[in-house]
Design an enzyme around this catalytic site. Structure first.
Site, PDB file in Angstrom:
ATOM      1  N   HIS A   1       0.837  -1.208   0.000  1.00 24.81           N
ATOM      2  CA  HIS A   1       0.000   0.000   0.000  1.00 24.81           C
ATOM      3  C   HIS A   1       0.868   1.253   0.000  1.00 24.81           C
ATOM      4  O   HIS A   1       0.613   2.202  -0.762  1.00 24.81           O
ATOM      5  CB  HIS A   1      -0.905  -0.016   1.232  1.00 24.81           C
ATOM      6  CG  HIS A   1      -1.634   1.258   1.482  1.00 24.81           C
ATOM      7  ND1 HIS A   1      -2.950   1.461   1.089  1.00 24.81           N
ATOM      8  CD2 HIS A   1      -1.247   2.412   2.079  1.00 24.81           C
ATOM      9  CE1 HIS A   1      -3.327   2.681   1.435  1.00 24.81           C
ATOM     10  NE2 HIS A   1      -2.313   3.269   2.046  1.00 24.81           N
ATOM     11  N   GLU A   2       1.892   1.271   0.826  1.00 31.89           N
ATOM     12  CA  GLU A   2       2.761   2.451   0.885  1.00 31.89           C
ATOM     13  C   GLU A   2       3.557   2.617  -0.405  1.00 31.89           C
ATOM     14  O   GLU A   2       3.769   3.744  -0.873  1.00 31.89           O
ATOM     15  CB  GLU A   2       3.709   2.344   2.088  1.00 31.89           C
ATOM     16  CG  GLU A   2       3.007   2.290   3.433  1.00 31.89           C
ATOM     17  CD  GLU A   2       2.027   3.435   3.649  1.00 31.89           C
ATOM     18  OE1 GLU A   2       2.238   4.521   3.074  1.00 31.89           O
ATOM     19  OE2 GLU A   2       1.033   3.244   4.368  1.00 31.89           O
TER      20      GLU A   2
END
EC number: 3.4.24.-
Length: 325
Positions: A130-131
């Site tokens: 996600h990051e």
């Protein structure tokens, strides 16, 4: 669709800035305010990553200090087709993570010790993916542009408040609403800018969830992580984030007081909505690709020894190896 919505929100924010600027100070006042806000945010764009990591007490780790976590991020970065970012760990009991950096070539990802203790390897991989999606999407640049325009609106609002209180009849020459109108602009314009800024932040989170699921290859890894993070951030306060709430939108989960719904003043989408979208993705509403990269020689990959396979991963509760030990 989220990219279109982000564009429309940015256009709306720009239009709000133009309308407020022209009403208060004419074209000259609007340009001066924009230049002032842009100068502040250009400095933040080039230095905010180092400032944020220093504020949070983050320590950089490598193959020697956190071999499995670094190998995991490297493998996911290869799958995302972006340069390997720097990896940091923050001594904080609240489970959370964020990405920072002005572009993929100068990016960093950070995870708290609380997150590394709470989640298993698959869930950590989902969070890191996600990051990395934020890095791949250049969301830092998007939010910097948003902050520039919102900062300019705030500067104009401060001028409007001063003019409304002390400008007397002079304010009526530029503003047909007079001094009261100027004070109303000073209150409502920053509020409108903040609402739009937070809406943009929410759209970027949805996109990062979707692309992150594609990067790691398993939407339910991220969905499971979000469910745990939702409980963890409510149970454990983050005092550093409370003292600097302006950076709350950067985290994968809101480090401040949680919101029950996607309301106008929330920097993050409701967790239940995010999890539902990932579940739909896992059930066929958009198929993620499988991991294809090979681990480094003599390195243990983030999902165990050897190359990742295309079969379903082992149950996360059976494998609790920690990549930060």
């Amino acid at each position: 669709m989220n990219y279109v919505r982000t564009g429309l929100l940015l256009a709306g924010l720009t239009a709000l800035f133009g309308a407020v600027g022209m009403m208060i100070g004419g074209q000259q006042g609007m340009i001066i305010a924009l230049l002032f806000a842009a100068a502040m945010n250009v400095f933040a764009y080039w230095n905010s990553d180092a400032m944020l990591l220093r504020m949070r007490g983050a320590r950089q780790v490598d193959e020697r200090t956190a071999p499995e976590l670094v190998a995991m991020v490297r493998d996911l970065s290869r799958n995302a087709e972006i340069p390997m970012p720097k990896v940091y760990i923050i001594e904080n009991p609240q489970p959370n993570a964020f990405a920072t950096g002005r572009n993929p070539e100068n990016a960093a990802v950070a995870a708290t010790t609380g997150l590394l203790k709470l989640l298993d390897r698959n869930e950590i991989a989902g969070v890191m993916a996600h990051e990395l999606a934020h890095v791949k999407n250049r969301d830092t640049l998007t939010m910097t542009i948003t902050a520039t325009i919102a900062g300019a609106i705030s500067a104009l609002a401060n001028f409007a408040m001063f003019a409304g209180m002390f400008g007397g009849n002079r304010s009526e020459n530029n503003n047909p609403l007079g001094g009261i109108g100027m004070i109303l602009i000073a209150i409502l314009a920053p509020m409108g800018a903040m609402i739009v800024q937070m809406a943009i932040s929410r759209t970027r989170e949805y996109d990062a969830d979707r692309i992150g699921a594609e990067i790691c290859g398993h939407p339910m890894w991220l969905a499971s992580a979000l469910a745990k993070l939702d409980k963890g951030v409510h149970a454990i306060p983050n005092m550093e984030a409370e003292r600097n709430p302006a950076t709350a939108h950067m985290y994968i989960a809101n480090p401040l007081s949680g919101k029950g719904v996607d309301n106008l003043f929330s920097t993050h989408p409701n967790m239940a909505n995010r999890i539902a979208r990932l579940q739909a993705m896992a059930n066929g509403g958009g198929q993620p690709r499988e991991m294809t990269s090979q681990p480094q020689p003599s390195k243990k990959g983030p999902w165990g020894a050897g190359a990742p396979t295309r079969q379903a991963p082992a149950s996360p509760r059976r494998t609790r190896n920690r990549p930060w030990n």
